[in-house]
Every structure is written in C-alpha cells, then in structure tokens.
Scaffold this active site. Structure first.
Site, short mmCIF file in Angstrom:
data_model
loop_
_atom_site.label_atom_id
_atom_site.label_comp_id
_atom_site.label_asym_id
_atom_site.label_seq_id
_atom_site.Cartn_x
_atom_site.Cartn_y
_atom_site.Cartn_z
N GLU A 290 0.83 -1.20 0.00
CA GLU A 290 0.00 0.00 0.00
C GLU A 290 0.87 1.26 0.00
O GLU A 290 1.80 1.39 0.79
CB GLU A 290 -0.89 0.00 1.24
CG GLU A 290 -1.75 1.24 1.39
CD GLU A 290 -2.44 1.31 2.74
OE1 GLU A 290 -3.39 2.09 2.86
OE2 GLU A 290 -2.02 0.60 3.67
N LYS A 345 -9.39 2.01 -2.54
CA LYS A 345 -9.78 1.66 -1.18
C LYS A 345 -11.23 2.04 -0.95
O LYS A 345 -11.67 3.12 -1.36
CB LYS A 345 -8.87 2.39 -0.18
CG LYS A 345 -9.04 1.95 1.26
CD LYS A 345 -7.99 2.62 2.15
CE LYS A 345 -8.08 2.14 3.58
NZ LYS A 345 -7.07 2.80 4.43
N CYS A 401 -5.54 -2.39 2.60
CA CYS A 401 -5.47 -2.14 4.03
C CYS A 401 -6.76 -2.55 4.75
O CYS A 401 -7.09 -3.72 4.83
CB CYS A 401 -5.14 -0.66 4.27
SG CYS A 401 -4.86 -0.23 6.00
#
Length: 478
Positions: A290, A345, A401
């Site tokens: 990430e 995300k 994440c």
C-alpha cells in the site's frame, strides 16, 4: 447516598468480576502482542482461539434475572474490556508514529472501544427484553441477536468498524474455521453465541429438567461443523492455473514514508532492487505494498512515472489523483509498464484517516491533526484483468489495508470472477503490536470464506500468502 445509588453501586461491584472475566477471555482469544515480550503474539495457537466459546458465559451468568438496562450495562462493560485489549494498538499508531501526545492517544483509544462496545451492550439488552417479553430461553435468543448486532457493527457508526469481531477468534482454529465457507464470519458469531448461551443455560439451577434440548442442539451443530471442517481440509482446493507471485516488503520506516518527497528516489531504488531479485527468481506478477510508490499517480496517465517496463506484471500501491480528489489505490501494470486498471480503497479508518462527525469536535480538541487525510473512498470493487509475460491473463481483486476487515469487499471481487485476491497494506503505523497479526487473521477468514488465495504484501507487518483453506504460508517477520 440514596437507596438507588447504593443499589447501583452494589450492582456494579457484584458484577464487575464477571464483566472483567468475559472481556478478558474474549480479548485474549485474538492475537495479543506485548512489546517487552517480543514481536510475536504471547497467545498464539488454537487453544486461545477456543476461549471465545466460553468468553460470554460469565457475562450471561451476570445477566440472569436482570432487566434490559442492566444487561446493556453489563454487555457494554464486557465489550469495552474486550475491545481495549484487542485495539490497544491505536495508542501505538497515534503516539509513536502519528506524533500525537500519549495521553490524547489513550483517550482516543478508550473512546473508540466505548463507542463500538455499544453494539454488544445493545445485544445483551435486547436479549433480556425478548426473553422477558416472550419467555424464550436465552439460548434461543442470544445467538441470533448477538450475530445481528455484530453484523450491524460492520455498517453502522462511522462507516463500520468490525475489528475484533468474535468470529475472528476461530480463525486460529483450522477445523471449525472451515464453517466460514458455509455461513461466513457472522455465522461463526451465531455458533459462538449458541455454545456460550447453552453452557450458561446448563449451569443455571433454574433450568433443571430443560437442559437436554440445548445440549443436544449444540452437540449436533458442533458435530456438523467439525465434520465439514475435517472434510474440507482433506479435499484439495480446485484450481485451473498457477501463477508465480512475488510479494515485496520494503520495511520502510513510517517517518521516511511521511517524507516521501525527500526520499522518493531512495524508496524507488529499494523496490527496484527487490523487484529485480523477484523477477530473477521467476516471478510473473509482482505486488508492491500500500502506498509504496512515493509520488502521486495522475488518473489517465498511460504509465506510472519512474517505473520502467520489467519482465513481469505489477500491482503497485499508490495515491492516485483524479481531478481534485485523491484515492488510495492499487494500480495494475502490464509487463510493458502500461496501466491496465486500478482498484481503490473502499473504507477509511475511523479516527485515523477521518474523524466521524458526531465526535469530530471532541477528537479535534484532543488531536488537532487527526483525520486530516484528503482521501476519498472508491466505488464498487471490480477486479482487473492483468496480462502476464506468458500472455495468460489473471483476473485479480485488490483489497487495500482496512478493506479486508469487511467481508463484502472481498466477496464482491469473488462474485465478479477474481481468481486471485491481493491485499496491499502498510502496517508500519502499528509498530510492534497486535494489530498486524489481527489484520492477517482477517485475510485468513476471507480466504476460508471464499475458497480463494489471498496474497498479502505489507510495507512492514506480516507479508504472506493464504491458501483457499485459510492456511498461512511463508509469513515474514515484522
């Protein structure tokens, strides 16, 4: 003191040990790292995972004969202890790596636990309300109510924060974990609630003569789940093709990442060296963590600046600018270095990347810089087709994440045909703490639920790949 105050004080003092014991058992059923004792969890192993099957028993014992409000208070207290144990790493992230004063970090950590403990409190209060109104036994009410409120924690209050869900405790126990392929993580919460409530019911003197049904029910459900688990682990997961994947772990300290404008060339050189070693060992697909790319990638650009073609496809964690908005993304590149797609995300971290509006004014007074990220969330997760050097194409879905905490994100990728699931993350914020091991455990559950491989590349943390039965392979150290 008034009679009411004396009564309330007596209630709290009498039930505090039960609340504390339940919270401790549930908290210790998930990985706990104590820095002074090393970087590995002090409670590793399936035995600790099984604590969740008795963790609610003291709480349910304290709830006997209590009204809805008292049961809410008991559940809220136990969940507060549980979540403080599980999410104490928030202090590490904010104080050590975020530069937030220690006491302010502790205050935010406690606030986070208290806010999300409301769900368990509500489950206990509703259980008391239904059992009192309808006369149903606790073992028939508590499991579905607990399951429903844990599921709501996935969506309600600040875009959801299902971290510490009791279902993840069974992620360390291979055989019962396989039931997640049938009922998902929230089905495991139902099972945990059933076992706990039946044990509590069997230990209630008032239930004499009525213990046979819940005991037989629990034994039957447990037998079916264990039989399914043994069978599933004995049967190899089907696959159509294999791909040789390299996971790059840069181990770049967060202070350097925060100053990527100064250290960008150094970061790129490090990943170029790792990438060259991976390709020399035959990697067809290389996964960067990430936000590993130290610049800003502009949406629509045909390539990522500074990344020349290599003899492998890539997935690169990068911040993408589209108009005046910024996305935390995984950018897919073909072997010619051309961008073939991106995945954004979908969930930001509450109190880290944003501050929920009801608490914004309070938190901002404690932590002025909290949540000052210009990031926006992406749309529905859609996998990307990535061509490999051989000409084969892999359909890949990337959870970034925090996204892996939400089952629906990975499920959306799988429903749209993702053959390989990837997690790109940066656990440098957590330092030596429980968070990275808890985070890995969530991908163990995602792989088990979906029957898909998850390849996890962390800047720091535990990089590994998880097979379709939830077994972790080749994990790195922090």
């Amino acid at each position: 003191m008034t009679t009411k105050e004396i009564h309330n004080s007596s209630f709290i003092i009498h039930n505090f040990p039960y609340v504390l014991l339940s919270g401790a058992l549930l908290g210790l059923s998930q990985p706990l790292v104590i820095r002074g004792l090393g970087e590995a969890p002090v409670n590793s192993g399936w035995v600790f995972g099984l604590l969740c099957l008795v963790g609610y028993v003291p709480l349910l014992h304290a709830m006997r004969g209590r009204g809805p409000w008292h049961c809410f208070v008991l559940g809220f207290g136990a969940a507060s202890v549980q979540l403080l144990i599980i999410t104490h790493w928030v202090v590490v992230a904010m104080a050590v790596f975020g530069g937030v004063p220690f006491l302010s970090s502790c205050a935010v950590s406690v606030l986070l636990a208290l806010v999300f403990a409301v769900h368990t409190g509500a489950a206990c209060g509703m259980t008391a309300l239904i059992t009192r109104a309808l006369g149903w036994p606790v073992w028939a009410v508590f499991p579905p109510v607990l399951c429903a409120w844990e599921w709501l924690r996935n969506f309600t209050l600040f875009d959801g924060f299902p971290w510490g869900n009791a279902g993840y405790s069974l992620g360390s126990v291979p055989v019962p974990r396989q039931a997640a392929a049938l009922v998902g993580t929230y089905g495991l919460v139902f099972f945990i609630g059933l076992v706990n409530s039946c044990i509590a019911w069997a230990g209630d003197p008032k239930s004499r003569g009525a213990r046979r049904t819940p005991v037989l029910l629990t034994a039957a459900v447990t037998g079916v789940l264990l039989a399914w688990g043994v069978y599933r682990l004995s049967v190899p997961a089907p696959f159509e093709q294999t791909v040789r994947v390299a996971l790059l772990q840069g181990n770049i300290e967060q202070g350097i990442k925060n100053r990527a404008a100064y250290y960008g060339d150094q970061i790129l050189r490090k990943y170029a060296r790792l990438e060259a070693r991976a390709i020399a060992q035959g990697a067809e697909l290389v996964i960067w963590p990430e936000a590993a790319y130290p610049g800003i990638h502009r949406h629509g650009a045909p390539a990522v600046a500074g990344l020349p073609p290599v003899a492998a496809a890539r997935v690169v964690g990068a911040v993408v600018r589209q108009g005046d908005q910024y996305y935390n993304s995984a950018v897919a590149l073909n072997p010619r270095g051309q961008v073939v797609g991106r995945m954004d995300k979908n969930h930001m971290v509450p109190f880290g990347e944003y501050v929920p509006w009801p608490l914004k004014s309070v938190v901002k007074r404690l932590v002025p810089a909290a949540g000052d990220f210009p990031e926006v969330i992406g749309n529905t997760p859609v996998p990307v087709d990535i061509p490999l050097p051989s000409g084969r194409v892999v359909r890949l879905g990337a959870a970034i994440c925090f996204d892996g905490v939400f089952p629906e994100v990975s499920r959306a990728f799988a429903r749209r045909g993702a053959e390989l699931l990837v997690n790109v993350t940066n656990d440098a914020w957590f330092g030596v703490s429980s968070a990275t091991f808890q985070h890995l455990g969530m991908y163990v559950m995602r792989s088990t639920e979906l029957g898909r491989v998850y390849a996890r590349a962390a800047n720091t943390g535990v990089s590994a790949w998880v097979d379709a039965r939830g077994r972790v392979h080749r994990p790195t150290r922090l």
